[in-house]
Write a protein that holds these residues in place. Structure first.
Motif, PDB file in Angstrom:
ATOM      1  N   MET A 348      10.082   7.670  69.144  1.00  0.00           N
ATOM      2  CA  MET A 348      10.640   6.724  70.362  1.00  0.00           C
ATOM      3  C   MET A 348       9.830   6.591  71.296  1.00  0.00           C
ATOM      4  O   MET A 348       9.500   5.590  72.033  1.00  0.00           O
ATOM      5  CB  MET A 348      12.133   6.777  70.752  1.00  0.00           C
ATOM      6  N   LEU A 349       9.190   7.975  71.921  1.00  0.00           N
ATOM      7  CA  LEU A 349       8.569   8.123  73.195  1.00  0.00           C
ATOM      8  C   LEU A 349       7.170   8.299  72.928  1.00  0.00           C
ATOM      9  O   LEU A 349       6.429   8.143  73.948  1.00  0.00           O
ATOM     10  CB  LEU A 349       9.198   8.999  73.943  1.00  0.00           C
ATOM     11  N   GLY A 350       6.842   8.525  71.567  1.00  0.00           N
ATOM     12  CA  GLY A 350       5.367   8.995  71.553  1.00  0.00           C
ATOM     13  C   GLY A 350       4.948  10.550  72.285  1.00  0.00           C
ATOM     14  O   GLY A 350       3.785  10.673  72.708  1.00  0.00           O
ATOM     15  N   ILE A 351       5.826  11.095  72.647  1.00  0.00           N
ATOM     16  CA  ILE A 351       5.766  12.357  73.242  1.00  0.00           C
ATOM     17  C   ILE A 351       6.006  13.472  72.300  1.00  0.00           C
ATOM     18  O   ILE A 351       7.072  13.446  71.584  1.00  0.00           O
ATOM     19  CB  ILE A 351       6.737  12.331  74.564  1.00  0.00           C
ATOM     20  N   PRO A 352       5.213  14.614  72.567  1.00  0.00           N
ATOM     21  CA  PRO A 352       5.475  15.870  71.224  1.00  0.00           C
ATOM     22  C   PRO A 352       6.490  16.537  71.792  1.00  0.00           C
ATOM     23  O   PRO A 352       6.818  16.951  72.701  1.00  0.00           O
ATOM     24  CB  PRO A 352       4.168  16.630  71.575  1.00  0.00           C
ATOM     25  N   SER A 353       7.384  16.697  70.501  1.00  0.00           N
ATOM     26  CA  SER A 353       8.667  17.221  70.797  1.00  0.00           C
ATOM     27  C   SER A 353       8.391  18.899  70.597  1.00  0.00           C
ATOM     28  O   SER A 353       7.355  19.067  70.225  1.00  0.00           O
ATOM     29  CB  SER A 353       9.682  17.074  69.887  1.00  0.00           C
ATOM     30  N   ALA A 354       9.202  19.551  71.232  1.00  0.00           N
ATOM     31  CA  ALA A 354       9.237  21.096  70.886  1.00  0.00           C
ATOM     32  C   ALA A 354       9.842  21.762  69.698  1.00  0.00           C
ATOM     33  O   ALA A 354       9.796  22.740  69.404  1.00  0.00           O
ATOM     34  CB  ALA A 354       9.790  22.068  71.999  1.00  0.00           C
ATOM     35  N   VAL A 355      10.480  20.607  68.846  1.00  0.00           N
ATOM     36  CA  VAL A 355      10.689  20.724  67.768  1.00  0.00           C
ATOM     37  C   VAL A 355       9.561  20.968  66.515  1.00  0.00           C
ATOM     38  O   VAL A 355       8.842  20.163  66.674  1.00  0.00           O
ATOM     39  CB  VAL A 355      11.777  19.873  67.146  1.00  0.00           C
ATOM     40  N   ALA A 356       9.671  22.085  65.815  1.00  0.00           N
ATOM     41  CA  ALA A 356       8.534  22.402  64.963  1.00  0.00           C
ATOM     42  C   ALA A 356       8.466  21.164  63.711  1.00  0.00           C
ATOM     43  O   ALA A 356       9.345  20.761  63.142  1.00  0.00           O
ATOM     44  CB  ALA A 356       8.453  23.814  64.126  1.00  0.00           C
ATOM     45  N   GLY A 357       7.142  20.878  63.881  1.00  0.00           N
ATOM     46  CA  GLY A 357       6.864  19.806  62.712  1.00  0.00           C
ATOM     47  C   GLY A 357       7.290  18.377  62.872  1.00  0.00           C
ATOM     48  O   GLY A 357       7.088  17.471  62.365  1.00  0.00           O
ATOM     49  N   ALA A 358       7.735  18.317  64.378  1.00  0.00           N
ATOM     50  CA  ALA A 358       8.261  16.865  64.640  1.00  0.00           C
ATOM     51  C   ALA A 358       7.045  15.873  64.733  1.00  0.00           C
ATOM     52  O   ALA A 358       7.352  14.678  64.742  1.00  0.00           O
ATOM     53  CB  ALA A 358       8.937  16.630  65.942  1.00  0.00           C
ATOM     54  N   VAL A 359       5.798  16.381  65.446  1.00  0.00           N
ATOM     55  CA  VAL A 359       4.788  15.493  65.415  1.00  0.00           C
ATOM     56  C   VAL A 359       3.812  15.773  64.140  1.00  0.00           C
ATOM     57  O   VAL A 359       3.368  16.452  63.868  1.00  0.00           O
ATOM     58  CB  VAL A 359       3.992  15.932  66.732  1.00  0.00           C
ATOM     59  N   ASN A 360       3.800  14.160  63.681  1.00  0.00           N
ATOM     60  CA  ASN A 360       3.162  14.393  62.393  1.00  0.00           C
ATOM     61  C   ASN A 360       2.498  13.057  62.245  1.00  0.00           C
ATOM     62  O   ASN A 360       2.855  12.023  63.050  1.00  0.00           O
ATOM     63  CB  ASN A 360       3.749  14.814  61.019  1.00  0.00           C
ATOM     64  N   GLU A 361       1.902  12.707  61.219  1.00  0.00           N
ATOM     65  CA  GLU A 361       1.108  11.285  61.194  1.00  0.00           C
ATOM     66  C   GLU A 361       2.163  10.249  61.034  1.00  0.00           C
ATOM     67  O   GLU A 361       2.043   8.966  61.315  1.00  0.00           O
ATOM     68  CB  GLU A 361       0.171  11.265  59.759  1.00  0.00           C
ATOM     69  N   GLU A 362       3.310  10.668  60.563  1.00  0.00           N
ATOM     70  CA  GLU A 362       4.599   9.542  60.506  1.00  0.00           C
ATOM     71  C   GLU A 362       4.865   9.073  61.520  1.00  0.00           C
ATOM     72  O   GLU A 362       5.316   7.913  61.930  1.00  0.00           O
ATOM     73  CB  GLU A 362       5.396   9.870  59.167  1.00  0.00           C
ATOM     74  N   THR A 363       5.182  10.283  62.462  1.00  0.00           N
ATOM     75  CA  THR A 363       5.983   9.982  63.979  1.00  0.00           C
ATOM     76  C   THR A 363       5.132   9.569  65.010  1.00  0.00           C
ATOM     77  O   THR A 363       5.513   8.955  65.831  1.00  0.00           O
ATOM     78  CB  THR A 363       6.860  11.094  63.976  1.00  0.00           C
ATOM     79  N   ALA A 364       3.885  10.163  65.076  1.00  0.00           N
ATOM     80  CA  ALA A 364       3.093   9.928  66.099  1.00  0.00           C
ATOM     81  C   ALA A 364       1.455   9.330  65.852  1.00  0.00           C
ATOM     82  O   ALA A 364       1.453   9.345  64.867  1.00  0.00           O
ATOM     83  CB  ALA A 364       3.133  11.256  66.821  1.00  0.00           C
ATOM     84  N   LEU A 365       1.019   8.743  67.096  1.00  0.00           N
ATOM     85  CA  LEU A 365      -0.393   8.134  67.102  1.00  0.00           C
ATOM     86  C   LEU A 365      -1.380   9.230  66.461  1.00  0.00           C
ATOM     87  O   LEU A 365      -0.952  10.549  66.923  1.00  0.00           O
ATOM     88  CB  LEU A 365      -0.818   7.581  68.465  1.00  0.00           C
ATOM     89  N   PRO A 366      -2.250   9.148  65.864  1.00  0.00           N
ATOM     90  CA  PRO A 366      -3.434  10.082  65.464  1.00  0.00           C
ATOM     91  C   PRO A 366      -4.078  10.736  66.818  1.00  0.00           C
ATOM     92  O   PRO A 366      -4.003  11.949  66.796  1.00  0.00           O
ATOM     93  CB  PRO A 366      -4.566   9.222  64.942  1.00  0.00           C
ATOM     94  N   ILE A 367      -4.016   9.926  67.730  1.00  0.00           N
ATOM     95  CA  ILE A 367      -4.444  10.796  69.007  1.00  0.00           C
ATOM     96  C   ILE A 367      -3.508  11.749  69.617  1.00  0.00           C
ATOM     97  O   ILE A 367      -3.932  12.821  70.153  1.00  0.00           O
ATOM     98  CB  ILE A 367      -5.093   9.921  70.142  1.00  0.00           C
ATOM     99  N   VAL A 368      -2.444  11.506  69.468  1.00  0.00           N
ATOM    100  CA  VAL A 368      -1.252  12.629  69.929  1.00  0.00           C
ATOM    101  C   VAL A 368      -1.383  13.768  68.948  1.00  0.00           C
ATOM    102  O   VAL A 368      -1.060  14.829  69.268  1.00  0.00           O
ATOM    103  CB  VAL A 368       0.143  11.751  69.916  1.00  0.00           C
ATOM    104  N   VAL A 369      -1.399  13.376  67.608  1.00  0.00           N
ATOM    105  CA  VAL A 369      -1.483  14.478  66.721  1.00  0.00           C
ATOM    106  C   VAL A 369      -2.525  15.411  66.969  1.00  0.00           C
ATOM    107  O   VAL A 369      -2.457  16.577  66.966  1.00  0.00           O
ATOM    108  CB  VAL A 369      -1.419  13.953  65.165  1.00  0.00           C
ATOM    109  N   ALA A 370      -3.807  14.848  67.107  1.00  0.00           N
ATOM    110  CA  ALA A 370      -4.889  15.518  67.609  1.00  0.00           C
ATOM    111  C   ALA A 370      -4.605  16.265  68.816  1.00  0.00           C
ATOM    112  O   ALA A 370      -5.205  17.437  69.100  1.00  0.00           O
ATOM    113  CB  ALA A 370      -6.005  14.638  67.973  1.00  0.00           C
ATOM    114  N   GLY A 371      -3.861  15.773  69.912  1.00  0.00           N
ATOM    115  CA  GLY A 371      -3.675  16.458  71.062  1.00  0.00           C
ATOM    116  C   GLY A 371      -2.795  17.803  70.971  1.00  0.00           C
ATOM    117  O   GLY A 371      -2.985  18.780  71.458  1.00  0.00           O
ATOM    118  N   VAL A 372      -2.043  17.733  69.838  1.00  0.00           N
ATOM    119  CA  VAL A 372      -0.911  18.732  69.696  1.00  0.00           C
ATOM    120  C   VAL A 372      -1.752  19.734  68.730  1.00  0.00           C
ATOM    121  O   VAL A 372      -1.707  21.003  69.056  1.00  0.00           O
ATOM    122  CB  VAL A 372       0.212  18.377  68.912  1.00  0.00           C
TER     123      VAL A 372
END
Lengths: 433, 305, 293
Positions: A348-372
């Motif tokens: 919903m927000l495009g912000i990395p959650s502190a829940v393990a594995g929540a940020v992935n190619e499916e949930t977030a933009l590639p650039i956000v994944v790269a940031g994590v």
């Protein structure tokens, strides 16, 4: 005549009593109400929290969540006012580090160890993000999201002027110089609230001053004479001042809000912008995900600190020590900080959650994944300077940074004041035992 | 005759009955807190600490006030605030009111100008503050653009971001908001001056300026004193517009006493020190208004009559 | 008067058309002064309104231009933030404190103006002394008091302190006016057998209506604009008054500048409308207040 005014008086009295009577809110029988206070009143965020609460209340009909939110800057005062009122929300937001330890020290926060360690919750969270919420060997806060500061750049400008992501301080300065020659603002910077400069200075500090020295200084545990006297601190301010004096920031940074600076980066007026991972999505939405790239700020080349640190911190929640319903409060946090809700947060927000594995190619933009990814590769995090040291030092340090930009103070004079303040506060703390 | 005694007693109670609600409100919400504030200032305590952990420090908080540079910055800013506000809002406001009432301009114009100048004062202070933040904004704000347009680039400033200009930029906004309001109050006061005085003067051939100094000024003397008192006291209490526009920055340059007090108490968790600042503020505003009332003979004069 | 007569002789010697020319010149100067002031007073508001209809990028690129095509969605988004709620809260708080202040102050003013009693001077100074006390001084203890009374974070947390701080000035104003009223009517009412309350309600209140109105206007503006107490004593978004709501709104939506401007416009419009509509009464009230004094 009395008769003439009588009715008006009656109406008035009725109105007033209605008003007073209408204030008390009734609570349903047998229901537990959990008060939840955070700092994200933005509509997008509220949508998420409303969704979580709705889901939660469906799953636990006997628990009602009452949410309240104020924005980032006012939150810093509001949470103190609320604490002082004695009417403390059951769950409240806190920055990591000193900001949260203060609540722990005063006995206002509930230790959470028993609810987390040894449960499956431990596997669901990025546990490294809990570290800054630990105080005196106990866990006092749970991270909602992870965050770090990166230098982002406008790809179009970089391409046009043959620039690439710099990896050293000198390269960075060269990039700034080129942009400036070509009439592009090198770095968009809004310092109306001086936390913005504290993010720069915090990053410089982390890379120019050895880690153990920083730890001793920030926690006021070093020898009084040595507090904040490492030359790296002066160098940090000097580098920051250099960016300003060379004209690499936009004009009038002290009166410009961070968001306006971001808007000017988005509008293509500036080549670079120092911003948080949580802002990536928003910038991508407005300027296109391919229009910008990022790199870790190479601020500390040649310094004695750890060059692989990133500046940033988790954001999370604490539970009030005075809560009448710790179990229910924990139940809600457990519900929110779970894989399903964490993934939805990212979606919903495009912000990395502190829940393990929540940020992935499916949930977030590639650039956000790269940031994590970059956060994971960093050797550690330098917490936000303005919430990681005693507030009374912050009140000397941060305005000093504003004065540095206007030229009324020098790096040396600011650090002298910071040292003086630190010595005084250390003595006071020692006195209090 | 016991009935008579009772009536007399009851009658002697009457004024107290009329005063009772006012007194209760003032004791509970004004005087009691002020006394408390003095007590609080003798302790070191934070918003978090329970009252058992308060530490008695005597007058330490007051010695700290004396040594605090930011305190002096605040006071100086408050003084600027007062001086400029009296000059612009009260003095200039009176001149404007006199011009409007002198019937130099046709009535319709009068009404339009009165309305327009009064308008800013009906806006909530946050609306005004945020609007002016935008007006002062360095790159896109109205003021800098105007200066550029007029070829006065050299005078462009980061109005709210420079230590030399921030407080004056804020003071300017207050003048913008309140001059029209005070002007209207003077208009009302001037209208209360008997017309015959002006007519007589006109027959005697007095010009506008003479009428202003010989009739208008003495005629509104009381209003003038009240307005000045309110303005000066207001200047020493100012908080909202500062908090909205700069929160005291940059580097405490636009700090005012009210703003600093709030910051120390609710941001820095030093409630004891904030209470000491509050006591100092109490003394300043109290002494000021006392002196001013004394000089103007405000209350005393009314007593006489 | 000697000086005035002297000036009169001088004026009489001047030819008529020169006098007219001078009058015209004065008129022109005064007119342009007021036109400039009016522009200064009004233009910032117009500027906000025009920009509230632009996109953020246009705000940056062309602050001066009129919006190409008005973006009403800015207003929609701002409205969704609950500005309506803030306005209602402000109306409730303002109305209650204005009425409370007016009733209590008129009573106090009557006692102080018309009775002689033990401690009168002391009580007069006790009440008027409130004029000299800064609300800031009371902030921290008042906050604790409200918590103890259990009304922190309710409308009453604002209404009661507003009334308390409104009393000194309103009493000051009304007392001065009542002292200037002729006593004959009261005496007549007493002779007719009215008690103190009868006199108060039937004579004092009706006669003082203009000054009570002025006091109410002043108190209304104060309560409407109050910031510090509203910032500190209210926590819930549901109860926030307009001043605080708008600043919360701004700190939340900092990024969307044109939406903030739309919000400012929404918040300002009702106040401006009320003022324009009630202007006649307002100024007449103020005027009557001192004319009859």
């Amino acid at each position: 005549m009395l008769r003439r005014y009588g009715p008006k008086f009656v109406v008035l009295v009725v109105l007033i009593s209605l008003l007073i009577g209408g204030i008390g809110t009734s609570a349903a029988q047998g229901q537990v109400t959990i008060r939840f206070f955070h700092k994200w009143p933005e509509p997008e965020h509220m949508d998420y929290y409303n969704w979580v609460i709705e889901e939660f209340e469906k799953a636990y009909p006997n628990i009602k969540i009452e949410m309240e939110a104020v924005a980032d800057e006012p939150y810093k005062d509001k949470i103190r006012v609320v604490m002082a009122s004695g009417d403390v929300p059951d769950i409240f937001f806190s920055w990591a580090g000193e900001f949260s330890w203060k609540f722990a020290r005063a006995g206002r926060a509930l230790p959470l160890d028993e609810y987390v360690y040894g449960t499956d919750w431990e596997n669901d969270l990025i546990m490294s993000a809990t570290v800054p919420y630990q105080w005196d060997g106990k866990l006092y806060g749970l991270p909602m999201r992870i965050n770090a500061k990166f230098m982002v750049y406008n790809k179009e400008h970089f391409e046009k002027y043959g620039l690439s992501a710099p990896t050293t301080w000198d390269e960075f300065l060269a990039v700034c110089a080129t942009l400036k020659e070509n009439k592009v603002i090198p770095i968009a910077f809004g310092n109306e609230f001086p936390w913005a400069s504290s993010h720069y200075v915090g990053d410089f500090n982390a890379k120019l001053v050895p880690g153990d020295v920083i730890a001793a200084d920030y926690l006021l545990q070093g020898e009084a004479d040595t507090l904040f006297t490492h030359p790296g601190y002066v160098e940090a301010l000097a580098r920051f001042k250099l960016l300003n004096d060379e004209g690499y920031f936009n004009e009038g940074a002290n009166a410009l809000q961070h968001s306006l600076a971001r808007a000017s980066f988005i509008a293509g007026r500036a080549g670079m912008f120092y911003m948080e991972l949580e802002e990536f999505q928003q910038v991508a939405d407005q300027m296109g995900a391919d229009a910008f790239g990022f790199f870790p700020f190479p601020s500390g080349t040649g310094g004695e600190g750890d060059q692989n640190l990133l500046t940033g911190a988790p954001d999370g929640f604490m539970v009030s020590a005075e809560t009448k319903h710790p179990e229910e409060a924990i139940t809600f946090l457990r519900f929110m900080l779970s894989p399903e809700r964490g993934a939805e947060y990212v979606r919903m927000l495009g912000i990395p959650s502190a829940v393990a594995g929540a940020v992935n190619e499916e949930t977030a933009l590639p650039i956000v994944v790269a940031g994590v990814e970059a956060i994971n590769q960093a050797s550690g995090m330098a917490l936000w300077l303005d919430t990681d040291i005693d507030i009374r030092i912050v009140e000397v340090y941060l305005p000093g940074m504003q004065a540095l930009l206007t030229g009324s103070e020098s790096p040396e004079s600011i650090m002298a004041k910071v040292h003086e303040a630190a010595v005084k506060i250390q003595a006071e703390l020692a006195q209090e035992g | 005759m016991p009935g008579f005694e009772w009536t007399r007693f009851k009658r002697s109670l009457t004024p107290y009955m009329f005063l009772l609600p006012a007194l209760v409100f003032m004791v509970v919400f004004i005087y009691q807190p002020i006394v408390q504030s003095f007590r609080y200032s003798l302790y070191k305590w934070s918003a978090f600490s329970a009252s058992e952990s308060w530490k008695y420090v005597g007058l330490d908080n007051y010695t700290r006030v004396i040594e605090d540079d930011i305190f002096y910055t605040s006071i100086v800013n408050n003084i600027w605030y007062a001086v400029i506000s009296v000059a612009v809002q009260v003095c200039f406001g009176l001149v404007l009111a006199a011009l409007l009432e002198s019937q130099i301009l046709p009535r319709l114009y009068n009404l339009v100008f009165r309305t327009a100048l009064f308008l800013p004062s009906v806006l909530a202070v946050t609306i005004v503050g945020i609007t002016w933040q935008l007006v002062y904004s360095p790159a896109t704000g109205l003021i800098n653009q105007l200066l550029e347009y007029a070829g006065l680039e050299a005078f462009k400033r980061t109005w709210l971001g420079e230590e030399g200009t921030a407080i004056f930029a804020i003071i300017g906004v207050s003048q913008w908001q309140w001059t029209g309001y005070i002007m209207i109050l003077f208009v009302v006061a001037i209208q209360a001056i008997p017309h015959e005085l002006y007519e007589a003067a006109r027959i005697d051939g007095a010009n506008g300026i003479q009428q202003f100094f010989h009739i208008t000024v003495p005629g509104v003397r009381q209003t003038f004193l009240v307005m000045s008192t309110i303005t000066v006291i207001g200047a020493f209490q100012v908080f909202d517009i500062v908090w909205v526009m700069t929160a005291g920055g940059p580097n405490h340059a636009s700090e005012t006493l009210g703003n600093y007090l709030y910051r120390v108490g609710f941001r820095n968790d030093e409630m004891g020190y904030a209470s000491a600042l509050a006591t100092v503020m109490f003394l300043i505003t109290f002494v000021l208004s006392f002196v001013q009332l004394r000089l103007g003979g405000g209350i005393q004069q009314q007593e006489a009559h | 008067m000697a000086r005035l007569q002297h000036a009169g002789r001088r004026a009489a010697r001047q030819p008529l058309d020169r006098y007219r020319a001078r009058q015209l010149f004065t008129q022109l100067i005064v007119l342009s002064l007021f036109v400039v002031l009016t522009v200064i007073a009004i233009y910032p508001m117009i500027w906000v309104v025009t920009n509230s209809l632009k996109s953020d990028v246009d705000l940056f690129e062309q602050t001066w231009a009129f919006p190409k095509e008005p973006r009403w969605q800015n207003y929609e988004r701002a409205w969704q933030f609950g500005i309506g709620r803030y306005i209602i809260n402000s109306v409730i708080v303002t109305a209650a404190s204005v009425v409370g202040t007016a009733i209590i102050s008129t009573m106090a003013a009557y006692a102080l103006a018309r009775y002689r009693f033990r401690g009168q001077t002391f009580l007069l100074f006790f009440i008027l002394g409130g004029l000299m006390l800064a609300p800031q001084v009371t902030l921290i203890p008042l906050f604790r008091t409200l918590v103890k009374l259990g009304i922190y974070n309710t409308y009453l947390a604002l209404i009661l302190p507003y009334i308390a701080f409104g009393i000194p000035f309103s009493t000051f104003l009304i007392r001065a006016y009542v002292m200037g009223l002729p006593r004959e009517l009261e005496e007549a009412a007493f002779i007719d057998g009215a008690g103190p309350w009868g006199v108060f309600l039937r004579v004092i209140v009706p006669l003082s209506r203009p000054v009570i109105a002025s006091a109410m206007v002043i108190e209304a503006m104060r309560a409407w604009n109050e910031f510090m107490f509203a910032l500190t004593f209210i926590e819930s978004d549901k109860l926030r008054t307009l001043t605080i709501g708008i600043s919360a709104f701004q700190s939340t939506l900092r990024a969307e500048y044109t939406v903030v401007m739309a919000g400012l416009a929404i918040a300002a419009i009702p106040m401006i409308l009320v003022f324009l509509i009630a202007q006649g009464q307002l100024i007449r009230g103020l005027t009557a207040g001192s004319l009859k004094g």
